[in-house]
Design a protein around this motif. Structure first.
Motif, short mmCIF file in Angstrom:
data_model
loop_
_atom_site.label_atom_id
_atom_site.label_comp_id
_atom_site.label_asym_id
_atom_site.label_seq_id
_atom_site.Cartn_x
_atom_site.Cartn_y
_atom_site.Cartn_z
N ARG A 15 0.82 -1.22 0.00
CA ARG A 15 0.00 0.00 0.00
C ARG A 15 0.85 1.27 0.00
N GLY A 16 1.98 1.21 0.69
CA GLY A 16 2.85 2.38 0.75
C GLY A 16 3.42 2.79 -0.59
N ASN A 17 3.38 1.88 -1.58
CA ASN A 17 3.93 2.17 -2.92
C ASN A 17 2.84 2.47 -3.95
N MET A 18 1.57 2.55 -3.48
CA MET A 18 0.46 2.74 -4.41
C MET A 18 0.12 4.22 -4.56
N THR A 19 -0.49 4.52 -5.69
CA THR A 19 -1.09 5.84 -5.88
C THR A 19 -2.54 5.74 -5.44
N VAL A 20 -2.89 6.42 -4.36
CA VAL A 20 -4.22 6.28 -3.76
C VAL A 20 -5.16 7.35 -4.31
N LYS A 21 -6.37 6.94 -4.68
CA LYS A 21 -7.36 7.88 -5.20
C LYS A 21 -7.78 8.87 -4.11
N PRO A 22 -8.00 10.12 -4.49
CA PRO A 22 -8.46 11.11 -3.51
C PRO A 22 -9.74 10.64 -2.82
N ASN A 37 -8.00 -1.60 -3.76
CA ASN A 37 -7.81 -2.41 -4.97
C ASN A 37 -6.59 -1.90 -5.72
N ARG A 38 -6.30 -2.52 -6.85
CA ARG A 38 -5.07 -2.16 -7.57
C ARG A 38 -5.12 -0.76 -8.15
#
Length: 323
Positions: free
Chosen positions: A222-229, A238-239
């Motif tokens: 999760r720390g490497n993901m681009t998270v949606k606003p 999810n991915r």
């Protein structure tokens, strides 16, 4: 408040506490005598003695939670039926229900034999039928097999292991799982704050295995993901960096069941029932399990007061199979 009303209320509370104390003493004495009887006169093994007394203790715990203020000699057939309905609604397997009833029946046969009672309230109560519709409960080894089937070489696998561990470790509803917030996990005390049905908050203990899996997921995936606003505080994504849906949790579990050729009908709720069943079968206090599940009171108007959080954590450590 007028003095007369205050006096009556104080007296009522005192008598209520007194009756509860008397009932508790009667149960404690009767259960100890029963334990001695089956150990010494029926020569039961220690494990059997513990199982039988644990079954009777569950009936007492239910009586106390229901506010009956009754000792064991005052329990009626209807009371026992209500107790059986309660453990059925918890999702306990038919075999577990039958075993508990067997222990309660043995207790009242003893009371009848020693002439403490004239009528056995359990005499006409039959064991639950295998045809009763209750959710499947997974065995511990089946849960282990499901977790072992997860491909830990993928980001989804690391996430999915954390999901399964959390469901089974805390008995969460699927809606509670997908809405878990990062800011509501208290690693230092081993609890997660959950917003349950009716927007009621509760603190639920979470096992070390689940905490470790969540931390691994947060650090490595999760720390490497681009998270949606708008989704920054949700734990499981999810991915595409968005909050997981209930349907996705169902899909994850179904795929794992197929992977290990598990014939039982499984869903996220299966882990909740397994959580409750395994704790109760292991000897956990009914009130503690009820509190962790976030169930309403067995009465229609009251909600149980949350138990001491250290005690709930102790229950998880002592009775949960993966702790």
């Amino acid at each position: 408040m007028p003095k007369g009303i205050w006096y009556r209320k104080t007296l009522s509370l005192y008598l209520e506490g007194l009756f509860s104390y008397i009932a508790q003493m009667e149960w404690d004495t009767a259960i100890k005598n029963f334990s001695d009887y089956i150990k010494l006169e029926r020569a039961m093994a220690d494990n059997s003695v513990m199982a039988y007394t644990s079954d009777v203790t569950k009936l007492y715990q239910y009586a106390d939670m229901a506010g009956w203020k009754k000792g064991p000699l005052e329990i009626s057939a209807n009371n026992v039926e209500n107790f059986l309905t309660y453990i059925f609604r918890l999702g306990m397997s038919v075999n577990s229900q039958a075993r508990i009833l067997s222990g309660v029946k043995a207790f009242y046969k003893y009371l009848l034999f020693d002439e403490y009672i004239e009528i056995d309230p359990t005499e006409l109560i039959e064991a639950p039928k295998t045809g009763r519709k209750i959710p499947d409960t997974l065995e511990v080894h089946e849960i282990d097999n499901l977790i072992s089937a997860i491909d830990m070489s993928t980001d989804e696998g690391i996430r999915n292991k954390a999901i399964i561990e959390t469901l089974y470790s805390s008995g969460l509803r699927v809606s509670e799982l997908v809405n878990m917030k990062l800011t509501n996990i208290f690693y230092d005390i081993g609890f997660v704050k959950i917003l349950g049905k009716g927007n009621k908050e509760r603190l639920v203990p979470i096992g070390k295995g689940a905490i470790n899996s969540i931390r691994t997921y947060l650090e490595e995936v999760r720390g490497n993901m681009t998270v949606k606003p708008g989704h920054e505080n949700y734990v499981f994504l999810n991915r595409r960096g968005a909050q997981l849906t209930r349907v996705m949790i169902f899909t994850i579990i179904k795929r794992l069941a197929v992977a290990i050729n598990l014939k039982k009908k499984v869903s996220p709720h299966t882990f909740r029932h397994s959580f409750a069943t395994h704790l109760i079968e292991g000897g956990a206090d009914l009130r503690a399990v009820q509190d962790m599940l976030g169930h309403e009171s067995i009465t229609t108007t009251e909600i149980y007061t949350h138990l001491d959080k250290e005690y709930l954590q102790q229950v998880i450590h002592e009775y949960h199979p993966r702790s």
